[in-house]
Write an enzyme that holds these catalytic residues in place. Structure first.
Site, mmCIF file in Angstrom:
data_model
loop_
_atom_site.group_PDB
_atom_site.id
_atom_site.type_symbol
_atom_site.label_atom_id
_atom_site.label_comp_id
_atom_site.label_asym_id
_atom_site.label_seq_id
_atom_site.Cartn_x
_atom_site.Cartn_y
_atom_site.Cartn_z
ATOM 1 N N ASP A 1 -5.814 0.423 -4.382
ATOM 2 C CA ASP A 1 -4.370 0.444 -4.646
ATOM 3 C C ASP A 1 -3.878 -0.899 -5.183
ATOM 4 O O ASP A 1 -2.872 -0.975 -5.874
ATOM 5 C CB ASP A 1 -3.579 0.867 -3.397
ATOM 6 C CG ASP A 1 -4.009 0.131 -2.140
ATOM 7 O OD1 ASP A 1 -4.943 -0.702 -2.197
ATOM 8 O OD2 ASP A 1 -3.399 0.385 -1.080
ATOM 9 N N SER B 1 0.811 -1.216 0.000
ATOM 10 C CA SER B 1 0.000 0.000 0.000
ATOM 11 C C SER B 1 0.847 1.270 0.000
ATOM 12 O O SER B 1 0.356 2.329 -0.398
ATOM 13 C CB SER B 1 -0.934 0.009 1.210
ATOM 14 O OG SER B 1 -1.868 -1.025 1.075
HETATM 15 ZN ZN ZN Z 1 -2.617 -5.011 2.661
HETATM 16 MG MG MG Z 2 -4.250 1.830 3.325
#
Ligand code: ZN
Ligand code: MG
Length: 369
Positions: free
Chosen positions: A303, A86
Site C-alpha cells: 500500500d 494504510s
Molecule cells: Zn504503517
Molecule cells: Mg495493514
C-alpha cells in the site's frame, strides 16, 4: 585494460548468475481467457526496497517475487497527502477512489464507497480475507467496513455483520466476543450459519465449502513472524481451495502480510526479514494454486513504503546493510506483480486507484459505481 576491468565484473556476475539457474520459474501455464478468481496479496509497508531486501535475504532466484511475468508500479499518495496511511491506501484498492488518510471505505465527504469485495459478493463470488493483523485493522477493514476514522475499531467489527464474507482468517477475536457494548458478534455470526473457530489449524473448518467461517488466530494482534507465527502461507492455500468450492462463479481473496509495515515502523530488520520470508512463502502458495487452476489472477503489491529503507553497502560484497531513514511511511512508488489471465493489464505506471479498475476490467465487470 578492458579485460582487467571486465574480469572482476564477470566474476561477480557469474557468482550472481548461478542461483538464477535454480529460479523456480513457472512452467508454461495454459490460462483461461479471463480470470474467474482474483487473489490480491498486499504487503503492508512493502515497496521496492522491502521487496529488494526480501530477494537478497532469501536468495536471488529463490523467491516467488521472481516468478511473475508482469510488473508495474503504482503511485500511492492519498487524496490530501503525498504520504498515504494504510486506510486510504487500502480504500484506493478496494473502492478505486483516493480518500483522506484514516478513512476506511469512505470518500473524503464521508460517503461510503462500495468495495470490490462487497460488489463481488453481490455478484455471487465467494469472498475471503487472510491477514496477520486483527479483523478491524485498517487494511482488511477497508474492504468490508465504512467508517470515517480507522480507530473506530469496535464499529468496524460491527460492519463484518453487514457483508456475508465467506471466510476470514486473522486476529482480533475480542472485537467480536468481548466488547464494551456487550454485544456478542460471534453469537450473531453463528446464528447466520458461520462456523467460528480459534487457533491456527484448519481441520475443524467447513473446508468442503458447506458454510462460511471465521478462524481467529489471536485474541488481539497475532504474534510476529520472528516469534514463530507461521499460519499465513497455509491459511492462504486453504482459503483458495475452500473459496473455489464455495462458488461456481469465482472468488476474491485478499491476503495481507500486515506486519511488514510494523517491522519497518520499528526499524527492526530482523523482524522485517522474518515477515518477508513469510510473505514470500505465502505468495508461492497463491502462485502454485493459480498455476494449477489456470483461471486465477494473482496480484502482489504494497500500500506504501515504510521506514525509508535503503540497502546500503554491507561488510562484504555479498550482503547489504539495511538502513532505515525514518519511522513513518514514505511516498516512494510501489511495485505491482501480476500473474495469470489478464496480468498484462498491470504493466506501466499508474495511480493506486487503478488497481481496482484493472481488477474489474480483468473480470470484465464494466459497470462502475
Ligand atoms: Zn504503517
Ligand atoms: Mg495493514
Amino acid at each position: 585494460m578492458i579485460r582487467l576491468i571486465l574480469l572482476p565484473l564477470l566474476l561477480i556476475f557469474a557468482g550472481c548468475a548461478s542461483p538464477g539457474k535454480q529460479t523456480a520459474a513457472l512452467q508454461p501455464v495454459k490460462f483461461a481467457e479471463r480470470p474467474k478468481n482474483i487473489i490480491l496479496l498486499i504487503g503492508d509497508g512493502m515497496a521496492l526496497s522491502q521487496v529488494s531486501a526480501g530477494i537478497y535475504w532469501i536468495g536471488v532466484g529463490k523467491t516467488a517475487f521472481e516468478r511473475f511475468p508482469v510488473v508495474g508500479f503504482h503511485k500511492s499518495h492519498s487524496c490530501d497527502d503525498l504520504v498515504t496511511d494504510s486506510a486510504a491506501g487500502a480504500t484506493a484498492f478496494s473502492c478505486g477512489q483516493k480518500t483522506i488518510n484514516n478513512a476506511i471505505g469512505v470518500l473524503p465527504d464521508n460517503k461510503p464507497c462500495t468495495t470490490i469485495l462487497e460488489d463481488l459478493d453481490q455478484r455471487g463470488y465467494a469472498t475471503g480475507m487472510v491477514v496477520t493483523c486483527s479483523a478491524p485493522h485498517a487494511t482488511p477493514a477497508s474492504f468490508i467496513a465504512h467508517r470515517e476514522i480507522r480507530a473506530f475499531t469496535e464499529e468496524i467489527a460491527l460492519d463484518y455483520l453487514k457483508t456475508p464474507i465467506d471466510c476470514f482468517i486473522g486476529g482480533g477475536e475480542h472485537f467480536f466476543n468481548d466488547r464494551p457494548d456487550r454485544l456478542n458478534l460471534e453469537d450473531t455470526l453463528k446464528q447466520r450459519g458461520y462456523v467460528i473457530r480459534r487457533g491456527t489449524t484448519f481441520g475443524r473448518l467447513p473446508l468442503d465449502g458447506s458454510a462460511p467461517f471465521m478462524l481467529f488466530t489471536a485474541e488481539r494482534e497475532p504474534p510476529t513472524a520472528s516469534a514463530n507465527r507461521r499460519y499465513l502461507p497455509d491459511a492462504t492455500r486453504t482459503a483458495c481451495h475452500y473459496l473455489k468450492k464455495r462458488s461456481d462463479k469465482g472468488f476474491f481473496l485478499m491476503v495481507e502480510g500486515s506486519q511488514i509495515d510494523w517491522a519497518c515502523h520499528a526499524n527492526d530488520a530482523t523482524w522485517l526479514r522474518a515477515e518477508l520470508v513469510d510473505f514470500d512463502r505465502t505468495i508461492k502458495q497463491a502462485l502454485d494454486f493459480a498455476a494449477s487452476d489456470g483461471e486465477t489472477l494473482v496480484l502482489v503489491t504494497g500500500d506504501h513504503e515504510c521506514g525509508g529503507l535503503a540497502l546500503a553497502e554491507g561488510s562484504t560484497k555479498q550482503e547489504f546493510k539495511p538502513v532505515f531513514s525514518c519511522k513513518l511511511h514514505t511516498a516512494a512508488m510501489v511495485p505491482v506483480f501480476a500473474f495469470g489471465p489478464k496480468a498484462e493489464l498491470f504493466t506501466g505506471l499508474y495511480d493506486n486507484t487503478e488497481i481496482y479498475g484493472k481488477m474489474r476490467a480483468a473480470l470484465e465487470i464494466i459497470q462502475t459505481q
